[in-house]
Motif scaffolding. Structure first.
Motif, PDB file in Angstrom:
ATOM      1  N   VAL A  79      32.458 -64.811 -34.617  1.00  0.00           N
ATOM      2  CA  VAL A  79      30.914 -65.708 -35.069  1.00  0.00           C
ATOM      3  C   VAL A  79      30.256 -65.515 -34.510  1.00  0.00           C
ATOM      4  O   VAL A  79      29.033 -65.476 -35.468  1.00  0.00           O
ATOM      5  N   ALA A  80      30.453 -65.773 -33.153  1.00  0.00           N
ATOM      6  CA  ALA A  80      29.684 -65.155 -32.629  1.00  0.00           C
ATOM      7  C   ALA A  80      28.699 -64.051 -32.351  1.00  0.00           C
ATOM      8  O   ALA A  80      29.507 -63.173 -32.254  1.00  0.00           O
ATOM      9  N   SER A  81      27.901 -63.413 -32.827  1.00  0.00           N
ATOM     10  CA  SER A  81      26.951 -62.476 -33.181  1.00  0.00           C
ATOM     11  C   SER A  81      26.687 -61.571 -31.093  1.00  0.00           C
ATOM     12  O   SER A  81      26.203 -62.719 -30.310  1.00  0.00           O
ATOM     13  N   SER A 134      19.422 -57.639 -40.762  1.00  0.00           N
ATOM     14  CA  SER A 134      21.166 -58.897 -40.496  1.00  0.00           C
ATOM     15  C   SER A 134      22.123 -58.335 -40.140  1.00  0.00           C
ATOM     16  O   SER A 134      22.344 -57.334 -41.030  1.00  0.00           O
ATOM     17  N   GLN A 135      22.841 -58.864 -39.873  1.00  0.00           N
ATOM     18  CA  GLN A 135      23.679 -57.802 -39.321  1.00  0.00           C
ATOM     19  C   GLN A 135      24.804 -58.009 -40.538  1.00  0.00           C
ATOM     20  O   GLN A 135      25.655 -56.872 -41.115  1.00  0.00           O
ATOM     21  N   SER A 136      25.628 -58.910 -41.369  1.00  0.00           N
ATOM     22  CA  SER A 136      26.150 -59.007 -42.110  1.00  0.00           C
ATOM     23  C   SER A 136      25.779 -58.510 -43.529  1.00  0.00           C
ATOM     24  O   SER A 136      25.848 -57.844 -44.555  1.00  0.00           O
ATOM     25  N   GLU A 170      27.103 -73.262 -29.933  1.00  0.00           N
ATOM     26  CA  GLU A 170      27.448 -72.172 -30.520  1.00  0.00           C
ATOM     27  C   GLU A 170      29.078 -72.512 -30.425  1.00  0.00           C
ATOM     28  O   GLU A 170      29.865 -72.713 -31.680  1.00  0.00           O
ATOM     29  N   CYS A 230      17.168 -64.775 -39.973  1.00  0.00           N
ATOM     30  CA  CYS A 230      18.047 -66.192 -39.245  1.00  0.00           C
ATOM     31  C   CYS A 230      18.768 -65.937 -37.817  1.00  0.00           C
ATOM     32  O   CYS A 230      19.480 -64.746 -37.762  1.00  0.00           O
ATOM     33  N   GLY A 231      19.190 -66.636 -37.650  1.00  0.00           N
ATOM     34  CA  GLY A 231      19.925 -66.925 -35.977  1.00  0.00           C
ATOM     35  C   GLY A 231      19.240 -65.643 -34.926  1.00  0.00           C
ATOM     36  O   GLY A 231      18.056 -65.529 -34.774  1.00  0.00           O
ATOM     37  N   THR A 232      20.811 -64.988 -35.101  1.00  0.00           N
ATOM     38  CA  THR A 232      20.813 -64.366 -33.456  1.00  0.00           C
ATOM     39  C   THR A 232      19.482 -62.807 -33.965  1.00  0.00           C
ATOM     40  O   THR A 232      18.923 -62.836 -33.942  1.00  0.00           O
TER      41      THR A 232
HETATM   42  O1  M6R Z   1      24.390 -61.562 -41.195  1.00  0.00           O
HETATM   43  P1  M6R Z   1      22.698 -61.478 -40.306  1.00  0.00           P
HETATM   44  O2  M6R Z   1      22.253 -61.389 -39.194  1.00  0.00           O
HETATM   45  O3  M6R Z   1      22.336 -62.246 -41.235  1.00  0.00           O
HETATM   46  O4  M6R Z   1      23.240 -63.597 -39.761  1.00  0.00           O
HETATM   47  C1  M6R Z   1      22.225 -64.755 -39.423  1.00  0.00           C
HETATM   48  C2  M6R Z   1      23.192 -66.119 -38.731  1.00  0.00           C
HETATM   49  O5  M6R Z   1      23.608 -66.786 -39.367  1.00  0.00           O
HETATM   50  C3  M6R Z   1      23.805 -65.137 -37.415  1.00  0.00           C
HETATM   51  O6  M6R Z   1      23.007 -63.736 -36.238  1.00  0.00           O
HETATM   52  C4  M6R Z   1      24.161 -66.686 -36.374  1.00  0.00           C
HETATM   53  O7  M6R Z   1      22.644 -66.836 -36.189  1.00  0.00           O
HETATM   54  C5  M6R Z   1      25.271 -65.756 -35.544  1.00  0.00           C
HETATM   55  N1  M6R Z   1      26.371 -67.292 -35.729  1.00  0.00           N
HETATM   56  C6  M6R Z   1      24.799 -66.256 -34.060  1.00  0.00           C
HETATM   57  O8  M6R Z   1      26.006 -65.654 -33.515  1.00  0.00           O
END
Ligand code: M6R
Length: 366
Positions: A156-158, A105-107, A246, A58-60
């Motif tokens: 929050v911004a990756s 996924s970062q998290s 964002e 998802c997202g970044t």
């Molecule tokens: O933890 P994740 O990489 O799974 O998160 C996915 C997205 O929620 C995350 O990359 C989001 O788009 C960021 N805030 C972007 O900067």
């Protein structure tokens, strides 16, 4: 805790030379032209014979997946599909034991990404994870994986997590190439030698911060922004647009540059800033014609160019230089100025860059 910076985001942007070095440590041997990924070792045979890879995120992280698609297809010669985890999981996807599904996924806690992986696992696919947070839910359920080792990301911004994800995907692409022999040993030596220099080149890219700040001041009141790139610079354009929207709440869209004439060109007038990734790579000349199309409609062009470029400079309103590198590593460098641009614009608009409204660091709801 912010290491002398005003915000975590800035600290994390500046950490990238180090986080990428940490990500590559013990994994690349440039002189031997060898990549070693401990986490995937047992799956070398599987990777050698794989017919298809599906990336879910998802997202970044999804943007990183798109960069991975270019790299894995180019070097590993395996077809790759990149899916939004939320779309993949709800549409009865066709997957079997023959597939490899990679979650980014970062998290390691994103609900949709986790659910997509569980679905793939139920259907018998092999599942890998590319995560940053050690021991999170995703790395716990995967068969194998590669940690990004970017260190904790608080903003929050990756930022640094994205470049580390792209680094891992680059390593996976070159690892598959090495196992399958789709890239010669001498080419691997050249590529890995250059990859090893990327942290230093990022250091150089960061030196343009003051110029970027000046450009940000000119555009801080814009209502819209377009980001355009071709090839692996297309996902970088998407990422540049996401960063800006964002944290600064300016409406921004990323597009493949060639798609501009299929719709977005209608938006262009003197009020529309267009950020181009216009470095000296395979589609340089094509991007130059896209810049001309924007200029002909009085759009404002900000171009990310290769150091020493003169041609784009003649056309663009503003240029930001990045060091010359192999096209394979362009996403790692081209992302840096876009992160800085978003940061400065958001700050000048009085926004909370580390904790933008309505957003959470990890999205654990579906
Ligand atoms: O933890 P994740 O990489 O799974 O998160 C996915 C997205 O929620 C995350 O990359 C989001 O788009 C960021 N805030 C972007 O900067």
């Amino acid at each position: 805790e912010k290491g002398g910076f005003d915000h975590f985001m800035m600290k994390e942007i500046y950490e990238q030379p180090r986080s990428i070095r940490d990500c590559m440590r013990g994994r690349i041997y440039p002189q031997q032209g060898r990549v070693q990924l401990g986490g995937l070792k047992e799956y070398a045979e599987k990777l050698k014979n794989i017919d298809r890879i599906i990336i879910v995120a998802c997202g970044t992280s999804w943007h990183a997946g798109l960069v991975g698609e270019y790299l894995i297809e180019e070097y590993g010669r395996v077809p790759v599909e990149v899916e939004y985890a939320s779309e993949f999981r709800y549409r009865n996807p066709i997957i079997s034991e023959k597939d490899l599904v990679i979650a980014i996924s970062q998290s390691g806690e994103t609900a949709d990404t986790m659910a997509a992986l569980e679905l793939a696992k139920d259907k018998g696919a092999t599942i890998f994870g590319i995560c940053n947070v050690v021991g999170a839910s995703i790395p716990r359920i995967t068969d194998a994986g590669v940690y990004t080792h970017a260190g904790p990301e608080i903003g929050v911004a990756s930022t640094k997590a994205f470049t580390a994800q792209v680094t891992v995907l680059t390593l996976i692409a070159l690892y598959i190439a090495q196992i399958k022999g789709t890239v010669s040993q001498s080419k691997l030596i050249t590529l890995l030698t250059e990859l090893n220099e990327i942290p230093d080149l990022i250091e150089q890219a960061l030196k343009h911060n003051e110029e970027i700040k000046t450009i940000a001041a000119k555009f801080k009141d814009a209502r819209n922004f377009l980001f355009l790139g071709r090839g692996s610079a297309f996902p970088v354009a998407l990422e540049g647009a996401l960063k800006l929207k964002e944290i600064s709440y300016i409406h921004a869209e990323g597009y493949p540059a060639a798609e501009m004439k299929h719709g977005p060109i209608a938006l262009i007038d003197e009020e529309m800033p267009v950020v181009f990734i216009a470095t000296k790579h395979s589609s340089y000349e094509k991007v130059i014609s896209n810049i001309q199309e924007v200029k002909a409609r009085r759009g404002q062009v900000i171009a990310i160019v290769t150091e020493g470029d003169t041609e784009v400079k003649k056309m663009a309103d503003y240029v930001i230089e990045i060091p010359q590198t192999d096209e394979a590593f362009l996403p790692l460098l081209a992302t840096i100025p876009l992160q800085l641009l978003a940061y400065h614009i958001a700050l000048m608009r009085g926004c909370n860059v580390d904790q933008p409204r309505n957003l959470a660091k990890s999205v654990t709801v579906e």
